[in-house]
Design a protein around this motif. Sequence first.
Motif, short mmCIF file in Angstrom:
data_model
loop_
_atom_site.label_atom_id
_atom_site.label_comp_id
_atom_site.label_asym_id
_atom_site.label_seq_id
_atom_site.Cartn_x
_atom_site.Cartn_y
_atom_site.Cartn_z
N ALA A 160 12.82 -1.80 -0.51
CA ALA A 160 11.86 -2.89 -0.66
C ALA A 160 11.16 -2.87 -2.02
CB ALA A 160 10.81 -2.81 0.44
N LEU A 161 11.14 -1.74 -2.68
CA LEU A 161 10.39 -1.60 -3.93
C LEU A 161 10.79 -2.61 -5.00
CD1 LEU A 161 8.08 0.05 -5.07
CD2 LEU A 161 9.74 1.75 -5.82
N PRO A 162 12.07 -2.85 -5.26
CA PRO A 162 12.41 -3.87 -6.27
C PRO A 162 11.97 -5.28 -5.86
CG PRO A 162 14.37 -2.58 -5.66
CD PRO A 162 13.25 -2.14 -4.78
N LEU A 163 12.01 -5.56 -4.56
CA LEU A 163 11.55 -6.87 -4.08
C LEU A 163 10.05 -7.01 -4.26
CD1 LEU A 163 13.68 -6.97 -0.82
CD2 LEU A 163 14.17 -8.11 -3.00
N TRP A 164 9.31 -5.93 -3.96
CA TRP A 164 7.86 -5.93 -4.17
C TRP A 164 7.56 -6.13 -5.65
CZ3 TRP A 164 4.95 -2.57 -7.14
CH2 TRP A 164 3.57 -2.73 -7.03
N ARG A 165 8.31 -5.42 -6.51
CA ARG A 165 8.10 -5.58 -7.96
C ARG A 165 8.37 -7.02 -8.39
NH1 ARG A 165 10.87 -0.09 -8.98
NH2 ARG A 165 9.07 1.29 -9.16
N THR A 212 9.18 -12.45 0.39
CA THR A 212 10.00 -11.68 -0.54
C THR A 212 10.57 -10.43 0.12
OG1 THR A 212 8.69 -12.50 -2.40
CG2 THR A 212 9.99 -10.52 -2.79
N LEU A 213 9.80 -9.79 0.98
CA LEU A 213 10.24 -8.53 1.61
C LEU A 213 11.04 -8.74 2.89
CD1 LEU A 213 6.91 -6.52 1.17
CD2 LEU A 213 9.03 -6.23 -0.14
N ALA A 214 11.13 -9.97 3.36
CA ALA A 214 11.79 -10.25 4.65
C ALA A 214 13.24 -9.77 4.70
CB ALA A 214 11.72 -11.74 4.96
N SER A 215 13.94 -9.82 3.59
CA SER A 215 15.36 -9.44 3.60
C SER A 215 15.59 -7.96 3.91
CB SER A 215 16.02 -9.81 2.27
OG SER A 215 15.49 -9.04 1.22
N VAL A 216 14.56 -7.13 3.75
CA VAL A 216 14.69 -5.72 4.13
C VAL A 216 13.95 -5.43 5.44
CG1 VAL A 216 15.14 -4.81 1.82
CG2 VAL A 216 12.79 -5.00 2.62
N GLY A 217 13.50 -6.49 6.10
CA GLY A 217 12.89 -6.34 7.41
C GLY A 217 11.49 -5.76 7.41
N LEU A 218 10.75 -6.00 6.33
CA LEU A 218 9.37 -5.52 6.26
C LEU A 218 8.43 -6.66 5.94
CD1 LEU A 218 9.72 -2.25 4.12
CD2 LEU A 218 9.31 -2.40 6.58
N ARG A 219 7.21 -6.51 6.43
CA ARG A 219 6.11 -7.38 6.03
C ARG A 219 5.32 -6.62 4.96
NH1 ARG A 219 4.95 -11.76 9.20
NH2 ARG A 219 2.77 -11.62 8.58
N ALA A 220 4.49 -7.33 4.23
CA ALA A 220 3.74 -6.72 3.14
C ALA A 220 2.87 -5.56 3.62
CB ALA A 220 2.90 -7.76 2.42
N THR A 221 2.22 -5.73 4.77
CA THR A 221 1.37 -4.66 5.30
C THR A 221 2.20 -3.42 5.65
OG1 THR A 221 -0.19 -6.27 6.18
CG2 THR A 221 -0.30 -4.06 7.10
N ALA A 251 1.66 -14.21 2.31
CA ALA A 251 2.86 -14.91 2.79
C ALA A 251 3.96 -14.86 1.73
CB ALA A 251 2.52 -16.35 3.15
N THR A 252 3.58 -14.90 0.47
CA THR A 252 4.56 -14.81 -0.62
C THR A 252 5.24 -13.44 -0.61
OG1 THR A 252 3.29 -16.38 -1.94
CG2 THR A 252 4.84 -14.96 -3.13
N TYR A 253 4.45 -12.39 -0.46
CA TYR A 253 5.01 -11.04 -0.41
C TYR A 253 5.84 -10.86 0.87
CZ TYR A 253 2.62 -9.12 -4.50
OH TYR A 253 2.20 -8.84 -5.79
N ASP A 254 5.35 -11.37 2.00
CA ASP A 254 6.10 -11.28 3.26
C ASP A 254 7.47 -11.93 3.11
OD1 ASP A 254 4.08 -9.95 4.62
OD2 ASP A 254 3.35 -11.74 5.66
#
Length: 150
Positions: A110-115, A31-40, A26-29
């Motif tokens: 999404a990569l900087p958000l994932w980082r 964080t990535l929401a602003s680029v329209g992706l879920r962690a999976t 949920a934390t990763y989801d």
Amino acid sequence: MVTTPTNLDNPCDNLTLRKATRYLGATYDKTLASVGLRATQFSILQRLGAHGEMTITALADMIAMDRTTMASNLKPLTRERLVTVKTSEADRRARIVTITPEGLSRMKAALPLWREAQTRFEERFGADEAALLRTALEAVLQTGFTPWAE
């Protein structure tokens, strides 16, 4: 009054793992929401970006997911034109997944958000502890279970 058998009073590895997975996922989801992706979805795009086209089965194996769930996870990515799924010319039963230029662009955005999520977790949990956790969880995948065997 409901009583619980004593053998259920012991810690459950599965429940503990699922709780931690939901919490961190949920934390990763978020964080990535602003680029329209879920962690999976990010993981799928990242794997395809790194390894090129592959069958749905190979991708599912790489991510430790059953083929049917992988196919379901690919549907929104296909609708958004982030991946393509086509029948293999070599084996008509196999479906080949390929990341599109749009998918590669979204994954790179999404990569900087994932980082950022990765860094936040390692700062709070500890970088050494996170490395040990990844090693331990990778070892779980080598325990010999066959959860998706037909």
